[in-house]
Enzyme design. Structure first.
Site, short mmCIF file in Angstrom:
data_model
loop_
_atom_site.label_atom_id
_atom_site.label_comp_id
_atom_site.label_asym_id
_atom_site.label_seq_id
_atom_site.Cartn_x
_atom_site.Cartn_y
_atom_site.Cartn_z
N SER A 172 -1.95 -4.95 3.62
CA SER A 172 -3.11 -4.15 3.07
C SER A 172 -3.27 -3.36 4.28
O SER A 172 -2.94 -2.83 4.96
CB SER A 172 -3.71 -5.43 2.18
N ASP A 217 0.83 -6.72 -8.74
CA ASP A 217 0.18 -5.58 -7.69
C ASP A 217 0.43 -4.36 -8.15
O ASP A 217 1.43 -3.43 -7.34
CB ASP A 217 0.44 -5.96 -6.05
N HIS A 258 -1.74 -8.97 -5.03
CA HIS A 258 -1.81 -7.72 -4.16
C HIS A 258 -1.55 -9.22 -2.76
O HIS A 258 -0.80 -8.66 -1.97
CB HIS A 258 -3.04 -7.15 -4.15
#
Length: 210
Positions: A110, A161, A188
């Site tokens: 991320s 995701d 995610h």
């Protein structure tokens, strides 16, 4: 089997103090070093809680997880770039040098893509391998730039995701030496949703590295 030791410390990087955790194999000399970065709502503690630090150390790897600037226990440090913008490649290079990592496997979920991707493209010699987990900033670089990188890569994302997972896959698939680990039923932060599958896939990938 003796339990791995997990230690906590700080290191000075570009004049600022960053917190990190390190897990060492109980006996043998480490096979490889793995540097774990983290997302915006997380820190090195995430890797402690999900068991990734211990799993790596138990399988013979040195695992080092840092708290990125402005986050976790490095919250007093100032980030070298605004969130969402690629950070200077020199930052992660300085982290590697300060921790004396040598070429390392870099796990980058991320937010941490803003740190890992610029460094991969400018200093790929610091990466033994790259494990991006739905990172941000993949669209900031071209297919041609990715095509130049020969670093073994494991692209990880959860099938739930829909945004960053798919976007990052579409961009990172231009890395020529890539494999894909799709975690079914995971969002995610797919390593939290499916920790066993995450650890199994990661260890399988690490065992392939020469």
């Amino acid at each position: 089997m003796a339990a791995p030791r997990v230690t906590e410390s700080t290191v000075t990087v570009q004049g600022q103090s960053l917190f990190y955790r390190r897990a060492e194999p109980a006996q043998a000399v480490p096979r490889l070093t793995v540097l774990l970065l983290h997302g915006i709502r997380f820190s090195s503690e995430t890797w402690l809680q999900v068991g990734t630090l211990a799993t790596l150390a138990e399988n013979g790897y040195r695992a080092v997880a840092i708290d990125l600037p402005g986050l976790g226990r490095s919250k007093d440090a100032v980030a070298p770039a605004p969130v969402g913008q690629p950070a200077p490649a020199a930052f992660l290079k300085a982290v590697s040098e300060a921790l004396d990592l040598g070429p390392a496997v870099v796990i980058s979920p991320s937010l941490s893509g803003m740190y890992s991707l610029p460094c991969l493209l400018e200093h790929s010699q610091l990466f033994k391998a790259y494990v991006p987990v739905a990172p941000i900033c993949t669209e900031k670089f071209t297919a041609q730039q990715y095509a130049q990188i020969k670093t073994p890569t494991l692209i990880v994302y959860g099938d739930q995701d829909a945004e960053l997972g798919q976007t990052s896959l579409n961009n990172l698939k231009h890395l020529p030496e890539h494999q894909v680990l799709l975690l079914q039923g995971a969002g995610h932060a797919c390593y939290l949703d499916k920790p066993n599958e995450w650890h199994r896939g990661l260890l399988d990938f690490l065992q392939q590295l020469k």
